[in-house]
Design an enzyme around this catalytic site. Structure first.
Site, PDB file in Angstrom:
ATOM      1  N   GLU B  53     -55.118 -28.252 -21.684  1.00  0.00           N
ATOM      2  CA  GLU B  53     -55.181 -26.866 -22.117  1.00  0.00           C
ATOM      3  C   GLU B  53     -55.955 -26.690 -23.414  1.00  0.00           C
ATOM      4  O   GLU B  53     -56.760 -25.776 -23.560  1.00  0.00           O
ATOM      5  CB  GLU B  53     -53.765 -26.300 -22.304  1.00  0.00           C
ATOM      6  CG  GLU B  53     -53.020 -26.048 -21.022  1.00  0.00           C
ATOM      7  CD  GLU B  53     -53.603 -24.890 -20.245  1.00  0.00           C
ATOM      8  OE1 GLU B  53     -53.258 -24.735 -19.073  1.00  0.00           O
ATOM      9  OE2 GLU B  53     -54.412 -24.134 -20.821  1.00  0.00           O
ATOM     10  N   ASN B  64     -59.451 -13.661 -22.199  1.00  0.00           N
ATOM     11  CA  ASN B  64     -59.600 -13.457 -20.757  1.00  0.00           C
ATOM     12  C   ASN B  64     -60.044 -12.032 -20.484  1.00  0.00           C
ATOM     13  O   ASN B  64     -59.230 -11.113 -20.526  1.00  0.00           O
ATOM     14  CB  ASN B  64     -58.265 -13.710 -20.050  1.00  0.00           C
ATOM     15  CG  ASN B  64     -57.660 -15.040 -20.449  1.00  0.00           C
ATOM     16  OD1 ASN B  64     -58.221 -16.077 -20.140  1.00  0.00           O
ATOM     17  ND2 ASN B  64     -56.537 -15.012 -21.139  1.00  0.00           N
ATOM     18  N   ASP B  67     -57.961  -9.355 -17.752  1.00  0.00           N
ATOM     19  CA  ASP B  67     -56.890  -8.441 -18.128  1.00  0.00           C
ATOM     20  C   ASP B  67     -56.851  -8.212 -19.633  1.00  0.00           C
ATOM     21  O   ASP B  67     -55.861  -7.736 -20.164  1.00  0.00           O
ATOM     22  CB  ASP B  67     -55.538  -8.949 -17.620  1.00  0.00           C
ATOM     23  CG  ASP B  67     -55.159 -10.290 -18.238  1.00  0.00           C
ATOM     24  OD1 ASP B  67     -54.062 -10.785 -17.959  1.00  0.00           O
ATOM     25  OD2 ASP B  67     -55.978 -10.838 -19.005  1.00  0.00           O
ATOM     26  N   SER B  69     -56.538 -10.149 -22.075  1.00  0.00           N
ATOM     27  CA  SER B  69     -55.514 -10.890 -22.797  1.00  0.00           C
ATOM     28  C   SER B  69     -56.141 -12.113 -23.446  1.00  0.00           C
ATOM     29  O   SER B  69     -57.297 -12.446 -23.193  1.00  0.00           O
ATOM     30  CB  SER B  69     -54.410 -11.328 -21.838  1.00  0.00           C
ATOM     31  OG  SER B  69     -54.926 -12.289 -20.928  1.00  0.00           O
ATOM     32  N   ASP B  71     -55.254 -16.331 -24.642  1.00  0.00           N
ATOM     33  CA  ASP B  71     -54.367 -17.491 -24.598  1.00  0.00           C
ATOM     34  C   ASP B  71     -54.355 -18.140 -25.968  1.00  0.00           C
ATOM     35  O   ASP B  71     -55.410 -18.352 -26.567  1.00  0.00           O
ATOM     36  CB  ASP B  71     -54.852 -18.507 -23.560  1.00  0.00           C
ATOM     37  CG  ASP B  71     -54.862 -17.928 -22.161  1.00  0.00           C
ATOM     38  OD1 ASP B  71     -54.076 -17.004 -21.893  1.00  0.00           O
ATOM     39  OD2 ASP B  71     -55.669 -18.394 -21.344  1.00  0.00           O
ATOM     40  N   ASN B  78     -50.140 -17.003 -23.011  1.00  0.00           N
ATOM     41  CA  ASN B  78     -50.881 -15.769 -22.777  1.00  0.00           C
ATOM     42  C   ASN B  78     -50.219 -14.543 -23.399  1.00  0.00           C
ATOM     43  O   ASN B  78     -49.004 -14.377 -23.309  1.00  0.00           O
ATOM     44  CB  ASN B  78     -51.010 -15.594 -21.260  1.00  0.00           C
ATOM     45  CG  ASN B  78     -51.871 -14.413 -20.886  1.00  0.00           C
ATOM     46  OD1 ASN B  78     -51.375 -13.415 -20.396  1.00  0.00           O
ATOM     47  ND2 ASN B  78     -53.153 -14.536 -21.119  1.00  0.00           N
TER      48      ASN B  78
END
Lengths: 361, 148
Positions: B53, B64, B67, B69, B71, B78
């Site tokens: 990750e 992202n 949407d 958003s 991370d 998220n």
């Protein structure tokens, strides 16, 4: 997402309940509770680390400057400098070994052996490493194609691919195959439906005449790796522009390219995050993508920017990489400069830099 | 030579700005915070997940566009569902924390949030990187020689 499997098994146990209201309530609660991924790292997976049976086109393509989702590829420099040897500079490995490896690369790049790297030499190296990524993609494609073409007839149909794709998402392969065969509507969630729609568009684009929705191995390669196919590269560019283009004029202004979501940032740290993101994209837009500097990025400019085999791009990239580490500003890289800026070239610091250089002298 | 030594110290101090865990250091921190076997997830699973990750970088952030958003942190958690960054549409904040808490060198709050995520029905499958790199694999290498 696998959470659909959990829902399916839970739905079965709920069927025994007499009250429909309870079933509906359970479904709603279950949907809310389970549809919460930790993150969206899917879009950032390195191609080099993909599973052997990976059949979904990656958003991330090694050696390409923009991801399929419009993100800048932050690993681009390492990818075009290291080629497929990207895993050799882990943080855990001993600094001496990493340093030796970096110097081996240096001597390879330094074609005329004058102990320094020119922009031309770096350009040539970048082109070579980019081609290396493509060869790796071709090799992987054989495995992926075999996974979706089990009968080995050299073709895979859209329906066959769809079955494999949904199976990789946790659906029962036999049920999906039967539903498609009987032209029944597929019971998939909204997000998967959207992904399928995008994949179908790409499938159409990769399908050379005759338009039969059957892909050969070569066509499947361009489906997974559009960066080395002229037609697919155009399609990829069109997709990115469509995603970012807010006013629908089929080109990108600076505000569109760097757009952030609306909303109030809660604190200074959040503001710093936003500022960094915007700054990086603004710099890339103004200095590299907008090649004629008129404040507008056309599809042609974006395509040139993303074309991994574009020689002019490779030379620009070479000059940029040299400029970052060129402390004495002679437009060349010496061994000590590469060592000092090793993190930029390999993604990993050589923490014992001072000691190593001391020993060298 | 003195100049080079000074340079070395500067490099060392520069590296402190972003806390990047060493593999075993991270494994020991997880164990100390009760992650070994939490909800059936082994220490090796967590280490594998974090490597893929964020490469153990506490300040890793990825936006992202889909949407809108972001991370955050070593577990790439998220903002749409788990934390509040003040700019994600339809955010839920199930962990009840600001997203900036997930970027701290001290990863205690990030670990608590990861525990909250894994308590959801999907468990560790909430992390796509775990599914793609860690599931059904021999993960012993991730905690080898760590003494945990």
């Amino acid at each position: 997402m696998v959470w659909l499997v959990a829902m399916t098994s839970r739905q079965r146990s709920l069927c025994g309940l007499a009250a429909h209201g309870l079933w509906f309530l359970g479904l709603v609660l279950l949907m809310d509770a389970t549809a919460r991924p930790a993150n969206h790292s899917f879009s950032r997976e390195r191609a080099a680390n993909r599973d052997e049976n990976e059949i979904i086109p990656p958003d991330h393509l090694n050696g390409v400057k923009l991801e399929m989702d419009g993100h800048l590829n932050k690993d681009f420099h390492q990818e075009v400098f290291l080629g497929k040897d990207m895993d050799g500079f882990d943080e855990d490995s001993e600094p001496r070994r990493s340093r030796r490896k970096l110097m081996v690369i240096f001597s390879k790049v330094d074609v005329n052996t004058d102990r320094r790297i020119s922009a031309k030499e770096m350009q040539h190296w970048i082109m070579e490493k980019t081609a290396e990524h493509f060869q790796e993609a071709v090799k992987e494609n054989k495995l992926h194609f075999r996974a979706v073409d089990p009968d080995g007839d050299g073709h895979v149909s859209w329906d066959e691919y769809k079955v494999k794709f949904l199976a990789s998402k946790g659906h029962n392969e036999r049920e999906i195959a039967d539903a498609i065969k009987n032209h029944e509507e597929l019971k998939v969630d909204e997000e998967t439906q959207e992904v399928l729609g995008n994949l179908r568009d790409r499938w159409y684009q990769a399908d050379n005449p005759p338009a039969d929705l059957l892909l050969t191995e070569d066509e499947f390669l361009s489906f997974l790796h559009p960066e080395h196919s002229r037609g697919m590269l155009k399609f990829m560019v069109k997709e990115i522009v469509r995603d970012l283009d807010q006013d629908g004029d089929k080109q990108l202004s600076l505000p569109e390219f760097i757009s952030l979501p609306v909303g109030t940032v809660e604190n200074q740290q959040g503001q710093d995050i936003d500022d960094n993101w915007v700054k990086d994209r603004k710099k890339e837009f103004e200095e590299l993508i907008d090649s004629n500097h008129d404040g507008i990025v056309t599809m042609e400019e974006l395509e040139n920017y993303m074309d991994p085999m574009n020689e002019y791009n490779a030379l620009n990239e070479a000059k940029q990489m040299i400029a970052i580490a060129d402390e004495n500003q002679n437009h060349h890289l010496e061994p000590e400069e590469i060592l000092k800026y090793s993190e930029f070239f390999t993604g990993s610091k050589l923490m014992d830099y001072a000691r190593n250089v001391h020993e060298e002298f | 030579m003195k100049a080079l030594l000074v340079l070395g110290f500067l490099l060392l101090s520069a590296s402190v700005q972003a806390k990047i865990y060493e593999r075993c250091q991270f494994a020991r921190t997880l164990k100390r915070n009760g992650m070994s076997g939490y909800y059936g997830v082994s220490l090796a699973d967590w280490v594998c997940l974090a490597q893929h990750e964020s490469n153990y970088n506490t300040q890793a952030r990825n936006y992202n566009p889909g949407d809108q958003s972001t991370d955050y942190g070593i577990f790439q958690i998220n903002s749409r569902y788990w934390c509040n960054d003040g700019k994600t549409p339809r955010a839920k904040n199930a962990c009840g924390i600001p997203c900036s808490a997930l970027l701290q060198d001290d990863i205690t709050q990030a670990i608590q949030c990861a525990k909250r995520v894994v308590r959801d029905p999907q468990g560790i499958r909430a992390w796509v990187a775990w599914q793609r790199h860690c599931k059904n694999r021999d993960l012993s290498g991730y905690i080898r020689n760590c003494g945990v």
